[in-house]
Design a protein around this motif. Sequence first.
Motif, mmCIF file in Angstrom:
data_model
loop_
_atom_site.group_PDB
_atom_site.id
_atom_site.type_symbol
_atom_site.label_atom_id
_atom_site.label_comp_id
_atom_site.label_asym_id
_atom_site.label_seq_id
_atom_site.Cartn_x
_atom_site.Cartn_y
_atom_site.Cartn_z
ATOM 1 N N LEU A 1 0.885 -1.080 -0.132
ATOM 2 C CA LEU A 1 0.198 0.119 -0.109
ATOM 3 C C LEU A 1 1.229 1.311 0.222
ATOM 4 O O LEU A 1 1.702 1.660 1.001
ATOM 5 N N PRO A 2 1.197 1.815 -0.838
ATOM 6 C CA PRO A 2 2.062 3.126 -0.843
ATOM 7 C C PRO A 2 1.686 4.130 0.022
ATOM 8 O O PRO A 2 2.879 4.886 0.309
ATOM 9 N N TRP A 3 0.748 4.256 0.694
ATOM 10 C CA TRP A 3 0.272 5.918 1.771
ATOM 11 C C TRP A 3 0.713 4.850 2.707
ATOM 12 O O TRP A 3 0.610 5.463 3.613
ATOM 13 N N THR B 1 -16.233 8.224 -6.507
ATOM 14 C CA THR B 1 -15.859 6.975 -6.898
ATOM 15 C C THR B 1 -15.276 6.852 -7.262
ATOM 16 O O THR B 1 -14.741 4.937 -7.491
ATOM 17 N N GLU B 2 -14.989 6.909 -8.398
ATOM 18 C CA GLU B 2 -13.880 6.512 -9.323
ATOM 19 C C GLU B 2 -12.172 6.228 -9.023
ATOM 20 O O GLU B 2 -12.251 4.660 -8.325
ATOM 21 N N GLY B 3 -11.807 7.110 -7.341
ATOM 22 C CA GLY B 3 -10.691 6.399 -6.322
ATOM 23 C C GLY B 3 -11.406 5.268 -5.773
ATOM 24 O O GLY B 3 -10.575 3.981 -5.334
ATOM 25 N N MET B 4 -12.285 5.206 -5.476
ATOM 26 C CA MET B 4 -13.352 3.937 -4.503
ATOM 27 C C MET B 4 -13.106 2.864 -5.132
ATOM 28 O O MET B 4 -13.174 1.785 -4.882
ATOM 29 N N HIS C 1 -6.804 5.154 -0.938
ATOM 30 C CA HIS C 1 -6.418 5.244 -2.292
ATOM 31 C C HIS C 1 -7.645 6.103 -2.688
ATOM 32 O O HIS C 1 -7.134 7.238 -4.392
ATOM 33 N N SER C 2 -8.726 6.667 -2.598
ATOM 34 C CA SER C 2 -9.278 7.782 -3.140
ATOM 35 C C SER C 2 -9.061 8.945 -2.649
ATOM 36 O O SER C 2 -9.357 10.310 -3.288
ATOM 37 N N LEU C 3 -8.129 8.783 -1.862
ATOM 38 C CA LEU C 3 -7.710 10.980 -1.292
ATOM 39 C C LEU C 3 -7.204 11.644 -2.634
ATOM 40 O O LEU C 3 -7.723 12.469 -2.415
ATOM 41 N N ARG D 1 2.375 12.098 0.992
ATOM 42 C CA ARG D 1 2.185 10.568 0.899
ATOM 43 C C ARG D 1 1.814 9.811 -0.149
ATOM 44 O O ARG D 1 2.070 8.478 -0.566
ATOM 45 N N PHE D 2 0.751 10.735 -0.663
ATOM 46 C CA PHE D 2 -0.781 9.487 -1.602
ATOM 47 C C PHE D 2 0.393 9.836 -3.483
ATOM 48 O O PHE D 2 -0.234 9.333 -4.125
#
Lengths: 253, 259
Positions: free
Chosen positions: A87-89, B143-146, B175-177, B255-256
């Motif tokens: 998980l990259p984060w 929605t796309e991110g999730m 993942h969606s952030l 970090r994301f």
Amino acid sequence: MTSTSRRIIAQRLGVTFPDGQTTLSELDFRGEPGEFVSILGPSGCGKSTFLRCVAGLQEPTTGTLLCEDDEAAASRIAFVFQDPNLLPWRNVHQNVGLPLELERQSSEQIAVRASDAIQLVGLEQNDSSKLPHMLSGGMRMRVSLARALVTDPHVLLLDEPFAALDEISRQMLNEELLRLWQQQGWTTLFVTHNVTEAVFLSQRVIVMSRRPATIIDEFAIDFDQPRDAELRGTPAFAETTRRVSAALRGAMS
Amino acid sequence: MKQFVRVVLTRVAPPLIASALFVGLWAVVIQLFQVKSFLAPMPGDVWRVLVRERESLWHACWLTGQAAVLGLLLSVVCGFVVAAVFSQSKIVRYSLYPYAIFLQTVPIVAIAPLLVMWFGYGGSGVIAVAFILSVFPIIANVTEGMTSVPRSLHELFDLNRASRWQRFTKLQVPHSLPYLVTGVRTSSGLSVIGAIVGEFFVGYGGDGFGLGYLIRVTAERFQTDQLFAAVILSTLLGVMIFAVVSFVAEKCLSRFRAI
């Protein structure tokens, strides 16, 4: 970490995908407790599918699959993916601790066991706070391995884990993996394309046919343990590799 | 320090020079062709308005900015919740997503009077318009991110028998952030536009008026210098909100970015 390893028994295993593609058929396999078995075969023949069945990621269409000890207790199965799949984060420590977190272990437990696993795979403690994108490919794979080992598994499944690494990193990780296996004694299934790797690591190498895959050849590899890097240079090793390669060529044609 | 100077020279100075040239050209053209001041004012006239009316303009900016930011915040909260619901069920997603697009395509000018009737005069009507205009990019991006989490990561969670809640909080949300950030950036500009459009129709009663009201009224009266001042401030307001959002996002989500 102590493990009571489990045996893996597959009987007449078959997998047909919804699109009608039959990937495995009538596959019989028996992995003894604590055994290290490598699986070779043509690309796309279903080696990974077999591994995914054992992991529970793929439901077999036919046949049975058991993964148990003498008392038929359920096994903790760990899976190492082809990609590090981190998980990259999350930093190294948080990635390694993830399986324990999902088991709702206490944070003290997670901290201790994740640190142990990180140490076990040869990473420095000061790598713990690094994010995956700051690591080399080899280090990422070590993190992935640590994440698999953190649950203290009975069965370890590896799906071409080192395929993307350079030759020297691959050799070093092979040696590391072998050392850990001797220490921990998991029942291990290792899918690979690399004959040298398979021969170096395994007690037994099985060769699968083209799709629909079944086991067509099997080699016992009885070099003494512990094995070290020297082994790769011996004539006996070269001879075994040649024989296995020949069988694999046969499987491909 | 050297770094700072270089950033100023390469990123800050060129657009400033460009705008100075543009303003100069504008003044020259108006002089040259004797353009009537109600069609296009001289830059100096606009500047004088900005100075003379600074208090009422500042107050208008403040009210518009407030409505835009509140509308944007509402969008983030509601957009995120809607996306979260969409991410958990394909059936819900397929049934309702087309109606989320409705929010994007609805002619806001046509329904704004309706919103005023529903929410009443004053701030809430304006916030409602800002919200409607800015919520869709957030719904769509989150929605796309999730739903675009790689299968292999889902399998990692399968292997460890993760619950639906764990999968949501530890995989889909993080993942969606970055997608949320993209959405909020797009929405930040839209929220300002929404607030201004809202103010066309709704005032704030005794509290004064926003930039949108100012734009409408000065346009009707051909007070072009004031109109230009209001438009410039609206633009700056949008840029400022965008910059703040980008800065905060950069700080929180560095970090994301590796995804």
